[in-house]
Write a protein that holds these residues in place. Structure first.
Motif, PDB file in Angstrom:
ATOM      1  N   GLU A 232       0.826  -1.206   0.000  1.00 56.84           N
ATOM      2  CA  GLU A 232       0.000   0.000   0.000  1.00 56.84           C
ATOM      3  C   GLU A 232       0.862   1.259   0.000  1.00 56.84           C
ATOM      4  OE1 GLU A 232      -3.331   0.229   2.612  1.00 56.84           O
ATOM      5  OE2 GLU A 232      -3.779  -1.913   2.460  1.00 56.84           O
ATOM      6  N   ARG A 233       1.937   1.251   0.760  1.00 52.55           N
ATOM      7  CA  ARG A 233       2.842   2.410   0.785  1.00 52.55           C
ATOM      8  C   ARG A 233       3.442   2.651  -0.596  1.00 52.55           C
ATOM      9  NH1 ARG A 233       6.101   6.195   0.669  1.00 52.55           N
ATOM     10  NH2 ARG A 233       7.227   7.038   2.447  1.00 52.55           N
ATOM     11  N   VAL A 234       3.832   1.582  -1.263  1.00 49.93           N
ATOM     12  CA  VAL A 234       4.392   1.705  -2.606  1.00 49.93           C
ATOM     13  C   VAL A 234       3.362   2.306  -3.562  1.00 49.93           C
ATOM     14  CG1 VAL A 234       5.186   0.403  -4.610  1.00 49.93           C
ATOM     15  CG2 VAL A 234       6.082  -0.139  -2.349  1.00 49.93           C
ATOM     16  N   MET A 235       2.149   1.799  -3.516  1.00 44.10           N
ATOM     17  CA  MET A 235       1.128   2.254  -4.460  1.00 44.10           C
ATOM     18  C   MET A 235       0.697   3.695  -4.223  1.00 44.10           C
ATOM     19  SD  MET A 235      -1.324  -1.046  -5.093  1.00 44.10           S
ATOM     20  CE  MET A 235      -0.675  -2.539  -5.847  1.00 44.10           C
ATOM     21  N   ARG A 236       0.945   4.208  -3.045  1.00 42.26           N
ATOM     22  CA  ARG A 236       0.613   5.607  -2.767  1.00 42.26           C
ATOM     23  C   ARG A 236       1.730   6.556  -3.193  1.00 42.26           C
ATOM     24  NH1 ARG A 236      -0.716   6.497   3.313  1.00 42.26           N
ATOM     25  NH2 ARG A 236      -1.098   8.604   2.491  1.00 42.26           N
ATOM     26  N   THR A 237       2.907   6.027  -3.506  1.00 40.27           N
ATOM     27  CA  THR A 237       4.088   6.859  -3.701  1.00 40.27           C
ATOM     28  C   THR A 237       4.350   7.142  -5.180  1.00 40.27           C
ATOM     29  OG1 THR A 237       5.059   5.865  -1.709  1.00 40.27           O
ATOM     30  CG2 THR A 237       6.537   7.099  -3.156  1.00 40.27           C
ATOM     31  N   ARG A 238       4.317   8.400  -5.551  1.00 42.50           N
ATOM     32  CA  ARG A 238       4.658   8.795  -6.912  1.00 42.50           C
ATOM     33  C   ARG A 238       6.159   8.596  -7.149  1.00 42.50           C
ATOM     34  NH1 ARG A 238       1.419  13.219  -5.366  1.00 42.50           N
ATOM     35  NH2 ARG A 238       3.250  14.571  -5.302  1.00 42.50           N
ATOM     36  N   TYR A 239       6.556   8.668  -8.410  1.00 44.82           N
ATOM     37  CA  TYR A 239       7.973   8.499  -8.721  1.00 44.82           C
ATOM     38  C   TYR A 239       8.371   9.423  -9.866  1.00 44.82           C
ATOM     39  CZ  TYR A 239       6.202   5.497 -12.518  1.00 44.82           C
ATOM     40  OH  TYR A 239       5.531   5.013 -13.613  1.00 44.82           O
ATOM     41  N   LYS A 240       9.673   9.682  -9.963  1.00 42.98           N
ATOM     42  CA  LYS A 240      10.214  10.456 -11.068  1.00 42.98           C
ATOM     43  C   LYS A 240      11.147   9.572 -11.868  1.00 42.98           C
ATOM     44  CE  LYS A 240      10.956  14.680 -11.181  1.00 42.98           C
ATOM     45  NZ  LYS A 240      11.520  16.044 -11.126  1.00 42.98           N
ATOM     46  N   ILE A 241      11.150   9.762 -13.179  1.00 41.81           N
ATOM     47  CA  ILE A 241      11.959   8.887 -14.030  1.00 41.81           C
ATOM     48  C   ILE A 241      13.276   9.522 -14.439  1.00 41.81           C
ATOM     49  CG2 ILE A 241       9.853   7.839 -14.946  1.00 41.81           C
ATOM     50  CD1 ILE A 241      10.415   9.298 -17.587  1.00 41.81           C
ATOM     51  N   ASP A 242      13.506  10.788 -14.064  1.00 42.05           N
ATOM     52  CA  ASP A 242      14.699  11.473 -14.561  1.00 42.05           C
ATOM     53  C   ASP A 242      15.607  11.976 -13.439  1.00 42.05           C
ATOM     54  OD1 ASP A 242      12.946  13.367 -13.669  1.00 42.05           O
ATOM     55  OD2 ASP A 242      12.729  14.399 -15.586  1.00 42.05           O
ATOM     56  N   LYS A 260       4.160 -11.512  -1.443  1.00 39.87           N
ATOM     57  CA  LYS A 260       3.476 -10.262  -1.113  1.00 39.87           C
ATOM     58  C   LYS A 260       2.653  -9.726  -2.279  1.00 39.87           C
ATOM     59  CE  LYS A 260       6.076  -8.339   2.740  1.00 39.87           C
ATOM     60  NZ  LYS A 260       6.840  -7.168   3.257  1.00 39.87           N
ATOM     61  N   THR A 261       2.974 -10.135  -3.490  1.00 40.35           N
ATOM     62  CA  THR A 261       2.219  -9.659  -4.652  1.00 40.35           C
ATOM     63  C   THR A 261       1.225 -10.703  -5.155  1.00 40.35           C
ATOM     64  OG1 THR A 261       4.031 -10.385  -6.110  1.00 40.35           O
ATOM     65  CG2 THR A 261       4.039  -8.086  -5.399  1.00 40.35           C
ATOM     66  N   ALA A 262       1.101 -11.826  -4.449  1.00 37.90           N
ATOM     67  CA  ALA A 262       0.191 -12.887  -4.874  1.00 37.90           C
ATOM     68  C   ALA A 262      -1.279 -12.616  -4.539  1.00 37.90           C
ATOM     69  CB  ALA A 262       0.628 -14.216  -4.266  1.00 37.90           C
ATOM     70  N   PRO A 263      -1.606 -11.986  -3.397  1.00 36.30           N
ATOM     71  CA  PRO A 263      -3.034 -11.799  -3.062  1.00 36.30           C
ATOM     72  C   PRO A 263      -3.760 -10.899  -4.051  1.00 36.30           C
ATOM     73  CG  PRO A 263      -1.624 -11.489  -1.131  1.00 36.30           C
ATOM     74  CD  PRO A 263      -0.725 -11.532  -2.314  1.00 36.30           C
ATOM     75  N   ASP A 264      -5.077 -10.966  -4.017  1.00 34.53           N
ATOM     76  CA  ASP A 264      -5.923 -10.111  -4.842  1.00 34.53           C
ATOM     77  C   ASP A 264      -5.744  -8.653  -4.409  1.00 34.53           C
ATOM     78  OD1 ASP A 264      -7.878  -8.927  -6.365  1.00 34.53           O
ATOM     79  OD2 ASP A 264      -9.569  -9.782  -5.258  1.00 34.53           O
ATOM     80  N   ILE A 268      -6.992  -3.593  -1.968  1.00 37.60           N
ATOM     81  CA  ILE A 268      -5.886  -2.642  -1.774  1.00 37.60           C
ATOM     82  C   ILE A 268      -6.080  -1.432  -2.669  1.00 37.60           C
ATOM     83  CG2 ILE A 268      -3.390  -2.309  -1.981  1.00 37.60           C
ATOM     84  CD1 ILE A 268      -3.014  -5.230  -1.289  1.00 37.60           C
ATOM     85  N   TYR A 269      -6.440  -1.669  -3.927  1.00 43.48           N
ATOM     86  CA  TYR A 269      -6.705  -0.545  -4.831  1.00 43.48           C
ATOM     87  C   TYR A 269      -7.792   0.361  -4.258  1.00 43.48           C
ATOM     88  CZ  TYR A 269      -4.258  -3.255  -8.481  1.00 43.48           C
ATOM     89  OH  TYR A 269      -3.345  -3.959  -9.212  1.00 43.48           O
ATOM     90  N   GLN A 270      -8.831  -0.236  -3.715  1.00 41.26           N
ATOM     91  CA  GLN A 270      -9.942   0.544  -3.178  1.00 41.26           C
ATOM     92  C   GLN A 270      -9.493   1.403  -2.005  1.00 41.26           C
ATOM     93  OE1 GLN A 270     -12.693  -2.639  -2.353  1.00 41.26           O
ATOM     94  NE2 GLN A 270     -13.524  -2.664  -4.434  1.00 41.26           N
ATOM     95  N   ARG A 271      -8.673   0.840  -1.126  1.00 40.73           N
ATOM     96  CA  ARG A 271      -8.177   1.610   0.025  1.00 40.73           C
ATOM     97  C   ARG A 271      -7.236   2.716  -0.411  1.00 40.73           C
ATOM     98  NH1 ARG A 271      -7.867  -3.528   2.475  1.00 40.73           N
ATOM     99  NH2 ARG A 271      -5.614  -3.658   2.106  1.00 40.73           N
TER     100      ARG A 271
END
Length: 282
Positions: A232-242, A260-264, A268-271
């Protein structure tokens, strides 16, 4: 972001991910509807092969003590070091090891074609190489980044299975309008992930392993923050490519990444969609 619909008789369009002021490049007129194209090996110049040789030589010398053991072990399976490899030569070894193959693409591609290729155990590799003046830094992935950075770990069975499941999950995320959230997971693991070994912190992300400067920065510099992998922390965090990353996420094993990436991810997306985004480095 939304993926464009590509008609069979319309040339695919380039795309941009993350935050960057530079337009993408690559000859997309060569691509078919799924964005793949033949590797135009005859188009590589002696200077192109020399650039690849120098990049390979530099990065390989930096790996000890900074790259994970699995990557160092499997890097020789790419084959030749003094020229750009032919994709079919790499595929002979890769398919035998894990059932994967690499396919040529003209550059960055939209989510749905990208996810579809991964789900079919096909990894898209940009087939052009950077110019000599871009030797130390390039925004878009080129053939060196994709081959050197990504492909060695596709020889690892657990990581290879994770990549296929990521592709399947990406197709589901597209249906749930959650591709941006899942792209952040890709960025902070497959591109810029760190792993803790018994002898210390090491890099496994392709964006780190193919970078002359960020390899040292990510593992040894006191500046960035390094956090345990939290989806969830990862999915909330923006990133820069440069620019170098200000935040890295750490796993203890590839099995942990797979588990950790196996569950539905639907709940998580909804939260995450109900929570504020976090800036890169927040």
């Amino acid at each position: 972001m939304k993926s464009p619909v590509v008609a069979a008789d319309v040339a695919p369009e380039p795309v941009v991910y993350g935050q960057s002021d530079r337009p993408p490049r690559g000859d997309y007129s060569r691509a078919t509807a799924d964005y793949t194209c033949p590797q135009n090996y005859a188009a590589y110049t002696p200077a192109d092969h020399e650039t690849y040789r120098k990049l390979y030589e530099r990065q390989a010398a930096l790996l000890p003590g900074l790259a994970c053991d699995e990557f160092i072990r499997d890097l020789p399976l790419l084959g030749v070091k003094d020229r750009i490899p032919r994709f079919e030569e790499v595929n002979e070894r890769l398919h035998k090891a894990t059932g994967w193959e690499i396919v040529a693409v003209p550059g960055l591609i939209p989510e749905v074609p990208f996810f579809s290729l991964l789900a079919a155990r096909k990894f898209p590799v940009t087939d052009w190489i950077r110019k000599p003046e871009e030797f130390d830094y390039i925004v878009e992935p080129d053939v060196f980044h994709d081959l050197f950075g990504h492909v060695p770990l596709l020889f690892n069975p657990i990581f290879a299975d994770h990549m296929q499941e990521y592709g399947k999950g990406g197709l589901k995320a597209h249906r749930l309008d959650a591709c941006e959230l899942l792209s952040r997971l890709y960025w902070y693991t497959i591109e810029f992930g760190l792993i803790r070994q018994s002898d210390g912190l090491r890099a496994y992300g392709a964006g780190i392993l193919s970078s002359g400067g960020e390899l040292q920065h990510s593992v040894r510099s006191p500046e960035p923050q390094r956090l345990p992998l939290d989806i969830e922390r990862v999915m909330r965090t923006r990133y820069k490519i440069d620019s170098y990353q200000q935040t890295y996420f750490v796993i203890d094993s590839f099995q942990e990444l797979f588990d950790k990436t196996a569950p539905d991810f639907t709940p998580i997306y909804q939260r995450v969609k109900s929570l504020p985004e976090l800036a890169a480095g927040a």
